[in-house]
Design an enzyme around this catalytic site. Structure first.
Site, short mmCIF file in Angstrom:
data_model
loop_
_atom_site.label_atom_id
_atom_site.label_comp_id
_atom_site.label_asym_id
_atom_site.label_seq_id
_atom_site.Cartn_x
_atom_site.Cartn_y
_atom_site.Cartn_z
N ASN A 73 -32.28 59.23 -7.03
CA ASN A 73 -32.28 58.37 -5.80
C ASN A 73 -31.68 57.28 -5.30
OD1 ASN A 73 -34.17 56.14 -5.89
ND2 ASN A 73 -34.24 56.07 -7.90
N ASN A 132 -36.55 43.93 -14.02
CA ASN A 132 -35.54 45.19 -13.79
C ASN A 132 -34.35 44.31 -13.30
OD1 ASN A 132 -34.25 46.85 -12.15
ND2 ASN A 132 -35.81 47.65 -10.70
N PHE A 133 -33.33 44.29 -14.25
CA PHE A 133 -32.10 44.32 -14.07
C PHE A 133 -31.39 45.42 -14.29
CE2 PHE A 133 -32.94 40.28 -17.17
CZ PHE A 133 -33.32 39.32 -16.11
N CYS A 135 -31.26 48.54 -11.53
CA CYS A 135 -31.65 49.58 -10.16
C CYS A 135 -29.74 49.65 -10.17
CB CYS A 135 -32.14 49.41 -9.33
SG CYS A 135 -31.79 49.10 -7.62
N ASN A 200 -32.69 51.66 -17.65
CA ASN A 200 -32.97 52.53 -16.07
C ASN A 200 -31.81 53.86 -16.24
OD1 ASN A 200 -33.19 51.71 -13.17
ND2 ASN A 200 -33.99 49.61 -13.50
N CYS A 345 -31.07 90.78 -34.44
CA CYS A 345 -30.03 90.75 -33.72
C CYS A 345 -30.17 91.82 -32.58
CB CYS A 345 -28.50 91.37 -34.11
SG CYS A 345 -27.02 91.34 -33.31
N CYS A 351 -22.21 86.01 -29.73
CA CYS A 351 -22.26 84.66 -31.09
C CYS A 351 -20.82 84.64 -30.90
CB CYS A 351 -22.79 85.07 -32.34
SG CYS A 351 -22.86 86.22 -32.61
N CYS A 397 -27.07 81.73 -29.38
CA CYS A 397 -27.96 83.10 -29.67
C CYS A 397 -29.34 83.21 -28.68
CB CYS A 397 -28.26 82.92 -31.22
SG CYS A 397 -28.89 84.81 -32.09
#
Lengths: 445, 473
Positions: A73, A132-133, A135, A200, A345, A351, A397
Site C-alpha cells: 500500500n 509509528n516509527f 511507515c 511494520n 507414492c 522428489c 512431495c
C-alpha cells in the site's frame, strides 16, 4: 474454555487479537463493529501530521489462484481531521471500556509536536499509544515513520520525549526495513518504552504490467515503493520477532511485544505467541475478509489451548523461544535421512528431479520403462547412505506423510561448530578440516 | 447483469434446440484454466504423457497455460498432435491421460482434455500459425482419405518438405472428425479449421474425388514416391433381418452426419427410437435423438452391460440423458406396414467366450419373441470395410489381416507394398479405434516415409526415453 485475556503492560484486553493500525481501524464505525464481532483491541489508524492521499493505493501478489498472498500500500496515515479522530476514539472507549483502544501517532520530529499530540490524545481516555516509527512510504520521505525507526538514536530520543508526558503505556512500533532490528528495539527500551510492536510493512514494488509497463500499484502512470504486508511476510516477521524476543537486553527489560506481520489465522497467532508475542495485530486478513475472521481466531485458539491443557495464554507465550539458536550452536551430529513410503507414492517423481537437479543426487528411479505399462512405472528410491538429510524431497512431495525425514544415528560426534572451533581451531584450515572429517566419519559426496 | 450471473439451465426442456446442440462442456475461462493448470504437479516423466498415444508433452503444455504462455502451450500440443483441437474434445481422456494422472489418487485428476481445448481455442481465436511448409525435398506423397490419420500424416510430411496431395471422396475434408462426431462434442468448424491448418502447411486437398472413379490407385502408386491409405471404415453393415429396408431404418453414422451438415430443425427423428448396438456410435445416436426431442430412446444390445463397447463415461452420459438400455436382447425383425412400427426381439443368454474373448450371446432357451413398438430404428453395429478398395490394393501387393483389415508393420505402418503405408481405422484390427490413435498412425507413417525416402530419421519425432540417474545406468 481457555482464558484468552491478556494484560499488555497494563493494557487489558479480553483476547490477544487486535486490529493493527491501518485502514480497518480508521473510524469509530469500523472499530466498534470489530469489537462487536469479537476483536479484543484496536490500534487506531495513525493520527498526526496532515496528509493527502493518492489512488490507486494497493497492489497485490496473487499466487496460483490465491488472491492477496501479499498486499502493498501507498496509503498514508489518517487523512481525517484530528479533532474528528479524537472525538471518535473517546466515543469508542466510552462504549467499550473493557476493550483495548490504542492510538497510533506520528508527527514531525519536534519535541513540542510529539508531546502535544500525546497530551491531546490522552484526553480521549484511550488505553495507550503506539509510536509509528515504521511507515516506509510517503511519511518517511517527510522525515517521519521509518525514517525515525531506522536511526536508533532518533527512536530513543522521541520515545523519551513521549515518555516525559505520557501517563498511559507507550508501544514503539518498529520497521523491518533495517539491517539489525535489535538496535532500534534496544533504543526504544533505553527511551523507556513500555512495549514494542513489530513488524511494520516492508519496502516493495509489487510488479510491472507486461503490456503497459506500468508499476503496481499504478498512480497515474507512476509508482514507487510501498509497504508490503500479508501472508507472504509472516516468516520475516517471525524472525524479527524472535530476534528481539530472544535478545538478552530486551528480555531483561521485560517489555511485552505485540506481534504483527502476515497473521491470518489462529494458527499464525499461536506461532507469534510461541515466539514471544503477548498480543497480535492483524490488518491484511481483515482487509481481505472483514472483521468476521476473529470468530475462528478465538474459537481455534481456545480449542487448541484446551487440547494442550493450557488455561491462559501465558502458559504458552514464548514457549518456543528457548529453541531460537544460531548456526554455531546447532548439533553437527544430528542426522536425518529421507524415507519414501512406496504405498503412498503417486509416482510424480518430483522428489527425484528436485534431488537430482538441485540437491545431492541420492534418489534413483528404479525399474519400469516409458512404454505405457503403468505397472512398470518408475518409482523413486532413496540411497540412504548418500542422503544428506536436506529435506528438499520431502518439501516438494505433494502427498502428505509420503516422504518422512527420519532421524538416524550418524555415528558422528554430537558437537556444535562453536565448540568444535573452540576446541580445535585448526579445522578452519581445509587440510585439517579434511583430517577432522575423516576422523568424525563425515563424508561429502 | 453479467453473463455468468445468469442462472444456468440444466434441464433439457428449458433449452432451445440450438442450445441443446452447443458444445456440452463450456470453454474454460482464463481464470479456470490457470487455476486448473496450477493444480498440475508438473510430474517428472509424467504418466499422462506416456498414456497419450501421440505423447503430447502434457506437463509442459499445462505449465505454459499456468504462466499464461498460451501460445507456447498450443505449439507444444500441436508439435505432437496436429489434431489437438479435435482430440481435446473427443479423446476418451478417462481411459488415457486423465486416467493416468497421478492426482487420480485424490479422485481429482487434472482436466487435461479441457485444458488442451483451452489452448487450442486460444490458437484458433488468434488465428495463430505455427508450422510452415518445409524446404521442398522433391518427393511426392499421395494421401487417400482426409480423416485424422490422413491429415496427420499429410501435415507431418509437409513440415518435412514433402509435396503432399490428399484425396477425399466427400465434399468436406476431415473424415469422421468432420462428419462422425456428434456436434455437441465437436462443432464442424473445429475440424474444418484443422483442415485449413494442414492446407496452410502446403498440403493440397482434392475433395469430391473418389479413388477408382476420378483417379485410379495405379496412377497414385505410379506417380508418387509413397501412398498413405487412411480410408477408415465404411457404412454400417446389414443386419440381415427381415424388414431392414423399411423406411425409418437408418444408418447410425448417417444419422450423426445429419447433425453436422443440416439445420437441426430439418432432421427427421422418431418419437420412439430404438438403437441397435451399444458402442460409442450407438450412444451418440441415442443422445442426439433425445436432444432432438425423441420421447423414448432405447438401446438394445445382445450382450450384457459388462461387454458393451461404449466407454464408461459415454454410458453414464447416455443414462443422464434419459436413454434406456435393454441388455441381452437380439433384434430378429423390423416390423411395420410400409414404415417402421416395431422391432421384434428375443431374449439372449451368454454362452462360451468367442474369439474376441467376450461371451457369445445365444438365444435363451424357451425365450419368446416380443415386439418393441417404435417408429425409428437406428443401426449402430459397427462399420463395413472398404473391401473394394482393399481388393484393389491387393493387386499391388497390399495384404489384409485375417479379419479383413489392411495389414501393416506397426513400427512403420508400411504395408506389404513398400511404397504403400496405411493408418487409422482401416488398420485397427483390434483395440482402440480412436482419433488420437489415428493421428499417431499418421505420424508413424510420416516418419517412416521420411526415413525410407531420405535415409535420415524424421526430426519431427522426439525420442522419449526415461532418464535414469547415473547410478542406475
Amino acid at each position: 474454555m481457555a482464558n484468552l485475556e491478556i494484560d499488555f503492560c497494563g493494557i487489558k484486553s479480553p483476547n490477544p487479537f487486535w486490529l493493527a493500525s491501518a485502514p480497518p481501524s480508521n473510524s469509530a464505525y469500523q472499530v466498534q463493529k470489530a469489537f462487536e464481532q469479537g476483536w479484543g483491541g484496536a490500534v487506531w489508524k495513525t493520527i498526526g501530521a496532515p496528509v493527502l492521499n493518492v489512488c490507486n493505493r494497493y497492489g497485490t501478489i496473487d499466487y496460483k489462484g490465491s488472491k492477496i498472498i501479499g498486499l502493498n500500500n501507498v496509503e498514508l496515515i489518517s487523512d481525517r481531521p484530528i479533532e474528528l479522530n479524537l472525538r471518535e476514539i473517546a466515543e469508542v472507549k466510552r462504549n467499550f471500556p473493557n476493550h483495548a483502544v490504542i492510538v497510533s501517532v506520528m508527527v514531525e520530529s519536534s519535541k513540542e509536536a510529539w508531546q502535544d499530540i500525546v497530551r491531546r490524545t490522552e484526553e480521549t481516555g484511550a488505553d495507550g499509544f503506539e509510536l509509528n516509527f515504521g511507515c516506509p512510504h510517503g511519511m518517511s520521505e517527510r522525515g517521519m515513520g521509518s525514517a525515525m525507526g531506522q536511526v536508533p538514536e532518533y527512536t530513543c530520543m522521541v520515545t523519551e520525549w513521549v515518555m516525559e508526558v505520557a501517563t498511559k503505556p507507550v508501544i514503539v512500533k518498529l520497521t523491518p526495513n533495517i539491517t539489525d532490528i535489535v538496535q532500534p528495539a534496544r533504543a526504544a527500551v533505553r527511551g523507556k518504552a513500555s512495549a514494542l510492536s513489530l513488524i511494520n510493512t516492508i519496502n516493495s514494488i509489487m510488479g510491472v504490467d507486461l503490456d503497459s509497463f506500468e508499476l503496481k500499484p499504478n498512480v497515474g502512470g507512476k509508482g514507487g515503493h510501498g509497504g508490503y504486508a500479508g501472508p507472504a511476510v509472516k516468516p520475516i516477521a517471525l524472525h524479527l520477532l524472535s530476534a528481539i524476543a530472544s535478545d538478552p537486553e530486551i528480555q531483561r527489560s521485560r517489555v511485552p511485544i505485540s506481534g504483527i506481520g502476515g497473521i491470518e489465522t489462529w494458527r499464525d497467532c499461536v506461532e507469534f505467541m510461541l515466539l514471544g508475542a503477548t498480543s497480535v495485530q492483524i490488518c491484511t486478513a481483515v482487509m481481505h475478509w472483514g472483521f468476521r475472521i476473529v470468530e475462528d481466531m478465538i474459537d481455534g485458539m481456545s480449542n487448541w489451548m484446551d487440547d494442550k491443557g493450557f488455561k491462559t495464554v501465558y502458559d504458552f507465550i514464548g514457549a518456543s523461544l528457548p529453541r531460537i539458536s544460531t548456526f554455531g550452536d546447532f548439533d553437527l551430529g544430528f542426522q536425518t535421512v529421507a524415507r519414501i513410503n512406496p504405498d503412498k507414492c503417486i509416482h510424480c517423481n518430483l522428489c527425484y528431479i528436485a534431488c537430482n537437479d538441485a540437491a545431492h543426487q541420492c534418489i534413483d528411479l528404479r525399474s519400469g520403462k516409458l512404454n505405457g505399462d503403468m505397472s512398470a512405472m518408475l518409482h523413486p528410491v532413496v540411497r540412504e547412505q548418500d542422503c544428506v538429510g536436506c529435506a528438499l524431497c520431502a518439501s516438494v512431495c505433494p502427498v502428505d506423510d509420503c516422504i518422512s525425514m527420519v532421524e538416524i544415528d550418524s555415528g558422528r560426534p554430537h558437537i556444535t561448530w562453536n565448540d568444535l572451533t573452540k576446541k580445535r581451531p585448526e579445522v578452519l584450515n581445509w587440510d585439517q578440516m579434511e583430517e577432522y572429517r575423516e576422523e568424525a566419519k563425515i563424508h561429502i559426496h | 447483469m453479467a453473463e455468468h450471473y445468469k442462472p444456468v439451465k440444466y434441464k433439457q426442456w428449458e433449452l432451445t434446440l440450438e442450445e441443446r446442440f452447443q458444445e456440452y462442456h463450456p470453454p474454460l475461462t482464463d481464470r479456470e484454466a490457470v487455476l486448473e493448470a496450477n493444480r498440475c504437479l508438473y510430474c517428472h516423466d509424467a504418466p499422462c504423457m506416456v498414456a497419450c498415444p501421440t505423447h503430447i508433452d502434457i506437463p509442459t503444455f499445462i505449465k505454459k497455460i499456468a504462466t499464461e504462455n498460451t501460445k507456447g502451450s498450443a505449439r507444444t500440443i500441436l508439435q505432437a498432435n496436429l489434431l489437438g483441437a479435435t482430440c481435446s474434445r473427443v479423446c476418451p481422456v478417462e481411459e488415457l491421460c486423465e486416467g493416468a494422472c497421478v492426482l487420480e489418487h485424490e479422485h481429482k485428476p487434472i482436466i487435461i482434455g479441457r485444458l488442451q481445448r483451452y489452448a487450442m481455442d486460444y490458437a484458433a481465436s488468434k488465428k495463430l500459425k505455427f508450422f510452415h511448409p518445409g524446404k521442398p525435398n522433391g518427393y511426392k506423397v499421395a494421401v487417400v482419405g482426409t480423416g485424422p490419420a490422413g491429415l496427420s500424416c499429410a501435415g507431418e510430411l509437409a513440415k518435412l518438405g514433402f509435396d503432399v496431395t490428399c484425396y477425399e471422396k466427400k465434399e468436406m475434408a476431415g473424415g469422421l472428425d468432420t462428419y462422425g462426431i456428434v456436434v455437441f462434442r465437436e462443432p464442424v468448424e473445429v475440424s474444418l479449421s484443422e483442415v485449413r491448418m494442414i492446407q496452410d502447411m502446403g498440403v493440397k486437398i482434392k475433395t469430391n474425388t473418389t479413388i477408382g472413379v476420378d483417379v485410379t490407385m495405379e496412377e497414385l502408386i505410379e506417380n508418387n514416391d509413397a501412398v498413405f491409405v487412411g480410408v477408415g471404415l465404411g457404412s454400417v453393415p446389414d443386419m440381415s433381418i427381415p424388414g431392414e429396408t423399411l423406411p425409418g431404418v437408418v444408418d447410425g453414422l448417417e444419422f450423426i452426419e445429419e447433425t453436422k451438415v443440416r439445420k437441426l430443425n430439418e432432421i427427421t427423428f422418431g418419437q420412439r427410437v430404438v438403437i441397435i448396438g451399444a458402442g460409442n456410435t450407438g450412444i451418440d445416436c441415442a443422445t442426439i435423438a433425445r436432444r432432438l426431442g425423441s420421447e423414448r430412446v432405447t438401446i438394445v444390445y445382445r450382450r450384457s452391460e459388462a461387454e458393451m463397447p461404449a466407454y464408461h463415461f459415454e454410458y453414464q452420459f447416455a443414462l443422464g440423458e434419459g436413454v434406456t438400455f435393454m441388455f441381452m436382447i437380439q433384434p430378429v425383425e423390423v416390423v411395420g406396414e410400409g414404415k417402421v412400427e416395431g422391432l421384434k426381439c428375443v431374449r439372449m443368454d451368454l454362452g462360451e467366450p468367442d474369439q474376441s474373448g467376450r461371451r457369445r450371446p445365444v438365444r435363451a432357451s424357451g425365450a419368446e419373441e416380443f415386439v418393441l413398438p417404435c417408429d425409428m430404428v437406428i443401426k449402430a453395429i459397427g462399420q463395413k470395410k472398404h473391401t473394394e478398395m482393399f481388393s484393389k490394393l491387393a493387386e499391388h501387393g497390399v495384404k489384409t489381416t485375417s479379419n479383413g483389415y489392411i495389414a501393416v508393420d506397426f513400427e512403420t505402418n508400411r504395408t506389404d507394398n513398400p511404397k504403400v503405408y496405411a493408418g487409422g481405422d482401416c488398420i485397427r484390427s483390434k483395440g482402440e479405434a480412436s482419433t488420437v490413435s489415428a493421428v499417431q498412425d499418421g505420424k508413424i507413417a510420416a516418419a517412416a516415409i521420411h526415413q525410407q525416402l531420405t535415409g535420415t530419421p524424421s526430426p519431427n519425432e522426439k525420442h522419449i526415453e526415461p532418464v535414469l540417474s547415473p547410478v542406475m545406468k
